[in-house]
Design a protein around this motif. Structure first.
Motif, PDB file in Angstrom:
ATOM      1  N   THR A   1       0.888  -1.154   0.000  1.00  0.00           N
ATOM      2  CA  THR A   1       0.000   0.000   0.000  1.00  0.00           C
ATOM      3  C   THR A   1       0.927   1.205   0.000  1.00  0.00           C
ATOM      4  O   THR A   1       2.111   1.079  -0.269  1.00  0.00           O
ATOM      5  N   GLY A   2       0.431   2.367   0.329  1.00  0.00           N
ATOM      6  CA  GLY A   2       1.285   3.535   0.314  1.00  0.00           C
ATOM      7  C   GLY A   2       2.475   3.445   1.245  1.00  0.00           C
ATOM      8  O   GLY A   2       3.568   3.876   0.908  1.00  0.00           O
ATOM      9  N   SER A   3       2.265   2.867   2.436  1.00  0.00           N
ATOM     10  CA  SER A   3       3.327   2.857   3.443  1.00  0.00           C
ATOM     11  C   SER A   3       3.437   1.544   4.197  1.00  0.00           C
ATOM     12  O   SER A   3       3.883   1.518   5.342  1.00  0.00           O
ATOM     13  N   ALA A   4       3.005   0.451   3.589  1.00  0.00           N
ATOM     14  CA  ALA A   4       3.105  -0.864   4.224  1.00  0.00           C
ATOM     15  C   ALA A   4       3.299  -1.934   3.158  1.00  0.00           C
ATOM     16  O   ALA A   4       2.978  -1.725   1.990  1.00  0.00           O
ATOM     17  N   PHE A   5       3.817  -3.072   3.608  1.00  0.00           N
ATOM     18  CA  PHE A   5       4.098  -4.194   2.706  1.00  0.00           C
ATOM     19  C   PHE A   5       3.526  -5.483   3.281  1.00  0.00           C
ATOM     20  O   PHE A   5       3.423  -5.636   4.498  1.00  0.00           O
ATOM     21  N   ALA A   6       3.179  -6.403   2.399  1.00  0.00           N
ATOM     22  CA  ALA A   6       2.751  -7.743   2.772  1.00  0.00           C
ATOM     23  C   ALA A   6       3.478  -8.736   1.873  1.00  0.00           C
ATOM     24  O   ALA A   6       3.447  -8.606   0.645  1.00  0.00           O
ATOM     25  N   ALA A   7       4.158  -9.695   2.487  1.00  0.00           N
ATOM     26  CA  ALA A   7       4.885 -10.718   1.743  1.00  0.00           C
ATOM     27  C   ALA A   7       4.217 -12.068   1.955  1.00  0.00           C
ATOM     28  O   ALA A   7       3.954 -12.457   3.099  1.00  0.00           O
ATOM     29  N   ILE A   8       3.933 -12.767   0.869  1.00  0.00           N
ATOM     30  CA  ILE A   8       3.439 -14.139   0.949  1.00  0.00           C
ATOM     31  C   ILE A   8       4.653 -15.056   0.930  1.00  0.00           C
ATOM     32  O   ILE A   8       5.491 -14.965   0.028  1.00  0.00           O
ATOM     33  N   LEU A   9       4.715 -15.943   1.918  1.00  0.00           N
ATOM     34  CA  LEU A   9       5.818 -16.897   1.987  1.00  0.00           C
ATOM     35  C   LEU A   9       5.427 -18.206   1.328  1.00  0.00           C
ATOM     36  O   LEU A   9       4.253 -18.460   1.052  1.00  0.00           O
ATOM     37  N   ALA A  10       6.397 -19.053   1.073  1.00  0.00           N
ATOM     38  CA  ALA A  10       6.169 -20.315   0.365  1.00  0.00           C
ATOM     39  C   ALA A  10       5.171 -21.217   1.088  1.00  0.00           C
ATOM     40  O   ALA A  10       4.463 -21.991   0.452  1.00  0.00           O
ATOM     41  N   ASP A  11       5.092 -21.098   2.409  1.00  0.00           N
ATOM     42  CA  ASP A  11       4.146 -21.941   3.161  1.00  0.00           C
ATOM     43  C   ASP A  11       2.740 -21.358   3.216  1.00  0.00           C
ATOM     44  O   ASP A  11       1.854 -21.897   3.870  1.00  0.00           O
ATOM     45  N   GLY A  12       2.500 -20.234   2.535  1.00  0.00           N
ATOM     46  CA  GLY A  12       1.180 -19.622   2.494  1.00  0.00           C
ATOM     47  C   GLY A  12       0.902 -18.646   3.614  1.00  0.00           C
ATOM     48  O   GLY A  12      -0.184 -18.075   3.676  1.00  0.00           O
TER      49      GLY A  12
ATOM     50  N   THR B   1       3.755  -8.944   7.412  1.00  0.00           N
ATOM     51  CA  THR B   1       3.507  -7.543   7.082  1.00  0.00           C
ATOM     52  C   THR B   1       4.413  -6.635   7.896  1.00  0.00           C
ATOM     53  O   THR B   1       4.865  -6.985   8.980  1.00  0.00           O
ATOM     54  N   TRP B   2       4.673  -5.452   7.334  1.00  0.00           N
ATOM     55  CA  TRP B   2       5.440  -4.440   8.050  1.00  0.00           C
ATOM     56  C   TRP B   2       5.129  -3.084   7.440  1.00  0.00           C
ATOM     57  O   TRP B   2       4.579  -2.978   6.354  1.00  0.00           O
ATOM     58  N   GLY B   3       5.436  -2.057   8.193  1.00  0.00           N
ATOM     59  CA  GLY B   3       5.195  -0.696   7.751  1.00  0.00           C
ATOM     60  C   GLY B   3       4.175  -0.002   8.624  1.00  0.00           C
ATOM     61  O   GLY B   3       3.905  -0.431   9.755  1.00  0.00           O
ATOM     62  N   TYR B   4       3.586   1.046   8.108  1.00  0.00           N
ATOM     63  CA  TYR B   4       2.654   1.881   8.860  1.00  0.00           C
ATOM     64  C   TYR B   4       1.381   1.092   9.172  1.00  0.00           C
ATOM     65  O   TYR B   4       0.712   0.595   8.263  1.00  0.00           O
ATOM     66  N   PRO B   5       1.004   0.960  10.457  1.00  0.00           N
ATOM     67  CA  PRO B   5      -0.176   0.164  10.813  1.00  0.00           C
ATOM     68  C   PRO B   5      -1.473   0.627  10.146  1.00  0.00           C
ATOM     69  O   PRO B   5      -2.289  -0.203   9.750  1.00  0.00           O
TER      70      PRO B   5
ATOM     71  N   GLY C   1       0.201  -2.333   7.784  1.00  0.00           N
ATOM     72  CA  GLY C   1       1.478  -2.875   8.238  1.00  0.00           C
ATOM     73  C   GLY C   1       1.382  -3.743   9.471  1.00  0.00           C
ATOM     74  O   GLY C   1       2.327  -4.451   9.805  1.00  0.00           O
ATOM     75  N   ASP C   2       0.236  -3.726  10.138  1.00  0.00           N
ATOM     76  CA  ASP C   2      -0.010  -4.571  11.311  1.00  0.00           C
ATOM     77  C   ASP C   2      -1.169  -5.508  10.995  1.00  0.00           C
ATOM     78  O   ASP C   2      -2.322  -5.080  10.932  1.00  0.00           O
ATOM     79  N   SER C   3      -0.871  -6.777  10.797  1.00  0.00           N
ATOM     80  CA  SER C   3      -1.913  -7.772  10.489  1.00  0.00           C
ATOM     81  C   SER C   3      -2.200  -8.676  11.681  1.00  0.00           C
ATOM     82  O   SER C   3      -2.835  -9.719  11.524  1.00  0.00           O
ATOM     83  N   SER C   4      -1.780  -8.274  12.872  1.00  0.00           N
ATOM     84  CA  SER C   4      -1.919  -9.152  14.048  1.00  0.00           C
ATOM     85  C   SER C   4      -3.373  -9.527  14.337  1.00  0.00           C
ATOM     86  O   SER C   4      -3.642 -10.627  14.820  1.00  0.00           O
TER      87      SER C   4
END
Length: 92
Positions: free
Chosen positions: A18-29, A33-37, A41-44
């Protein structure tokens, strides 16, 4: 700054932003996430639902971090979960 999640960023298959956050899909599915909540950036809150993810889509806010953004993840069973700014769809 991905330093807080750097040790989790192994076997990355896809990255979306998004503008200020990232989401990475890993091989295990799983998704990291990281960046501005406020931009997702916060997927908790949805971490338990981020399993067997096949794809992630984004919405973007304005040009500033405070304008928000959201992610939506599609799992292998066809379910969708979103997180980030509720005004941008991050409230499923």
């Amino acid at each position: 700054d991905s330093s807080a999640v750097q040790d989790q960023l192994k076997h990355v298959q896809q990255v979306q932003a998004t503008g200020s956050a990232f989401a990475a899909i890993l091989a295990d599915g799983s998704v990291v996430t990281w960046g501005y909540p406020g931009c997702g950036g916060d997927s908790s809150a949805v971490r338990d639902q981020l399993k067997n993810v096949q794809q992630v889509q984004t919405t973007r806010g304005g040009p500033f971090a405070t304008k928000g953004g959201a992610f939506a993840a599609i799992s292998s069973d066809g379910s969708v979960v979103s997180w980030g700014d509720p005004d941008r769809g991050g409230d499923s």
